[in-house]
Scaffold this motif. Sequence first.
Motif, PDB file in Angstrom:
ATOM      1  N   SER A 219       0.913  -1.299  -0.135  1.00 44.22           N
ATOM      2  CA  SER A 219      -0.003  -0.125   0.012  1.00 44.22           C
ATOM      3  C   SER A 219       0.944   1.254  -0.090  1.00 44.22           C
ATOM      4  CB  SER A 219      -1.024  -0.014   1.357  1.00 44.22           C
ATOM      5  OG  SER A 219      -0.290  -0.083   2.505  1.00 44.22           O
TER       6      SER A 219
ATOM      7  N   SER B 243       2.118   1.862  -3.632  1.00 52.10           N
ATOM      8  CA  SER B 243       0.873   1.811  -4.856  1.00 52.10           C
ATOM      9  C   SER B 243       0.937   2.969  -5.650  1.00 52.10           C
ATOM     10  CB  SER B 243      -0.560   1.628  -4.166  1.00 52.10           C
ATOM     11  OG  SER B 243      -1.544   1.974  -4.834  1.00 52.10           O
TER      12      SER B 243
ATOM     13  N   PHE C  87      -2.063  -4.690  -4.238  1.00 52.11           N
ATOM     14  CA  PHE C  87      -1.392  -3.570  -3.351  1.00 52.11           C
ATOM     15  C   PHE C  87      -2.076  -3.807  -1.982  1.00 52.11           C
ATOM     16  CE2 PHE C  87      -1.475  -1.672  -7.970  1.00 52.11           C
ATOM     17  CZ  PHE C  87      -0.289  -1.296  -7.712  1.00 52.11           C
TER      18      PHE C  87
END
Length: 286
Positions: A231, A234, A281
């Motif tokens: 994350s 991303s 992600f």
Amino acid sequence: MTSLMLIQTTMIHNFALHLLVISTDIYIAETKKRPSTDFMEKIQKDINASMRSILIDWLVEVAEEYHLVPDTLYLTVNYIDRYLSGNEINRQRLQLLGVSCMLIAAKYEEICAPQVEEFCYITDNTYFMDEVLQMEADVLKYLKYEMTAPTVKCFMRRFIRAAQGSDEVPALQLEFLASYVAEISLLEYSLLCYAPSLIAASAIFLAKFILQPAKRPWNATLDHYTLYKPSDISDCVKALHRLFCTSSGNNLPAIREKYSQHKYKFVAKKYCPASIPAEYFQDAGN
């Protein structure tokens, strides 16, 4: 536990802590040696992001011509951007800045750096020796002789080892493809908003995805060694993905042509899927 075993265990523990300190230090250093992310808007009046891209594309050709190591190119771009972050320059002197920064980086990185005369020659003698030397002095003075800077390449060396921990993808293909992705990022002024370590991690994520689209690119090992979760990277991965997908159509071919050679396993010609699954992600446990 014997005394010898205790000593060995302590030494291993201390070495691991030492590695952690080195890792932490380099992340701190990258924040101190990064250029401004808005110098084109706030400092520069006569040059723009497109001119910067053209300069770097040409410097890639120069680096290839003189067989310079990759670190020299990355440091050159770092010096250019740091200098432009605080010094307005006109377009006629932009190439002068480029060769002067490459001269400095080559002296820092190369065993046998090209001489200043060669950098004059490579510009078709647009600049005289004393102009290059004066610009070199100006850059060194502005940067306060702080020439060591963690670049994308520095982080890539550490991260690629972690990524090559399995035999699922050919090691050289992964290394070359990640290097190609990282190098085309140098052309994009807009990517200065991402730290070098973040770009390095994102380049490896994208390279693994291109080589194995059906498999999650990230794992716990990469989490541990990069200090980034999926994350976290991303947005940068998506920016690099767009760049990769459009690179064949842009008018700055030096990096693409470089990585389309046999010695780089033709990685610039790899097919890249049009989209990356959103679940790739998601962080582990989510």
